[in-house]
Design an enzyme around this catalytic site. Sequence first.
Site, PDB file in Angstrom:
ATOM      1  N   HIS A 132     -13.963 -26.412 -29.340  1.00  0.00           N
ATOM      2  CA  HIS A 132     -12.556 -26.798 -29.476  1.00  0.00           C
ATOM      3  C   HIS A 132     -11.832 -26.730 -28.133  1.00  0.00           C
ATOM      4  O   HIS A 132     -11.081 -27.643 -27.751  1.00  0.00           O
ATOM      5  CB  HIS A 132     -11.878 -25.885 -30.496  1.00  0.00           C
ATOM      6  CG  HIS A 132     -10.499 -26.299 -30.856  1.00  0.00           C
ATOM      7  ND1 HIS A 132      -9.385 -25.805 -30.232  1.00  0.00           N
ATOM      8  CD2 HIS A 132     -10.047 -27.177 -31.783  1.00  0.00           C
ATOM      9  CE1 HIS A 132      -8.297 -26.352 -30.754  1.00  0.00           C
ATOM     10  NE2 HIS A 132      -8.676 -27.194 -31.691  1.00  0.00           N
ATOM     11  N   SER A 162      -3.811 -29.903 -32.954  1.00  0.00           N
ATOM     12  CA  SER A 162      -4.332 -29.311 -31.719  1.00  0.00           C
ATOM     13  C   SER A 162      -4.289 -30.292 -30.553  1.00  0.00           C
ATOM     14  O   SER A 162      -3.726 -29.990 -29.499  1.00  0.00           O
ATOM     15  CB  SER A 162      -5.745 -28.794 -31.934  1.00  0.00           C
ATOM     16  OG  SER A 162      -5.733 -27.582 -32.640  1.00  0.00           O
ATOM     17  N   ASP A 176      -7.778 -20.754 -26.024  1.00  0.00           N
ATOM     18  CA  ASP A 176      -8.584 -21.432 -27.032  1.00  0.00           C
ATOM     19  C   ASP A 176      -9.941 -20.750 -27.181  1.00  0.00           C
ATOM     20  O   ASP A 176     -10.044 -19.531 -27.012  1.00  0.00           O
ATOM     21  CB  ASP A 176      -8.732 -22.909 -26.640  1.00  0.00           C
ATOM     22  CG  ASP A 176      -8.726 -23.825 -27.850  1.00  0.00           C
ATOM     23  OD1 ASP A 176      -9.759 -23.888 -28.545  1.00  0.00           O
ATOM     24  OD2 ASP A 176      -7.693 -24.477 -28.101  1.00  0.00           O
TER      25      ASP A 176
END
Length: 406
Positions: free
Chosen positions: A99, A280, A64
């Site tokens: 994120h 996600s 990520d």
Amino acid sequence: MIRRLTCATALVTGLVTGLVAGLVAATAAPAVAEAPRGWEQQAMKVPAAQRLGQGKGITVAVLDTGVMKNHPEFRGRVTNGPDFIGGGARPGQSYWGAHGTAMASSVLRVAPQARVLSVRVIWDREDPARKRAEAAAKSGGVAADKESVKAGTALAKGIRYAVDKGARVISMSLGTDEWGFGSGYDDLTASAVDYALGKGAILLASAGNGGSTDPLEVDANNVVSYPAAYPGVIAVAAMGPGGARADFSQVHTYNTIAAPGVDIYAADNRGGHRAGDGTSPACALAAGTAALMLSRNPDLTLRQVRDILVRTARKPPSGYNVFLGFGLIDAAAAVRAAGAAKDAKIEAAPYKGKEYLGGGPVAAPTTNPPIDMTYVAVGGTAAGVGLLFLLVAVLLMRRPRAPRGA
């Protein structure tokens, strides 16, 4: 509520493949009582699953934007690996690990005793490096953009690194750029996926956030999303609290299973927690479930993990569909089935089909007359005589001659 985040990279040789990250979140597990709780824990029956396994001994690689490992929620359960995408961002900046921190949080909420290996392979949405790559793509100067070239190999390198470091589960909450800069398929990444599968790793990827039918939604294009579309990768769609597909979740035949992806709470890279939507967090929650299954039965194969997730999922009324795959993950049922699974055996299956693939023979089988051995014998004798004469001639030629005048 914060909308989902999208993270892009660029592909080498003129193709920019963005790696999209759907925005973040998760809920509290019993081990993290101070964190806000959401609805996904009950929807997936996580508390019952955690009574059977906690993820102990399993490493989940979160590929990520990086993870702020010092977040109070993680408590030493996160290790930072290399930064394969670069770009200049550093931990502590708002656009480093936004994120990825949330995705690690979602994994650990489901599997609180697992360990997360963070490998940075994509940029956060607000990262200046991502914006430079997007500008280079629009101007047609991708080939000269060194950051884009590096980004094009980041995911493949990250997958191989994670496998070599012992990760049993690889969580990829990312996908082909929803603005459609390139086809998304990449030989290097496909090869890395094959490498990971060959090592027995469980690969999961988010289905993508471009499934909206709203003509005003800029991300709505429903393109084929990689790595979710690579064979062997478990593609995870997102569902809402009502049990239906989240309106942004992409619709494709490669969707395998579904997990909650709306109003999910997770750790914030700046401290605290925040909520968001996306495929996600659905992928991260599914990865946490896989870690629970493996902690219950470390000998499970990739095929067994996939089959158990599919078999125990709460199916849509009409069975499999392209919206939610085989249905919502039932973590408790999956972990129970994992504990009862036997060793995988590979054996040939007997053929039970028709005797002939077509209509069968058109006439009765024919036979040929036996070979006449007379000619074979004559030929063999002649050859033998010829070889005898040849041998005599060679011996005569090699016979020493008498000296002259003798």
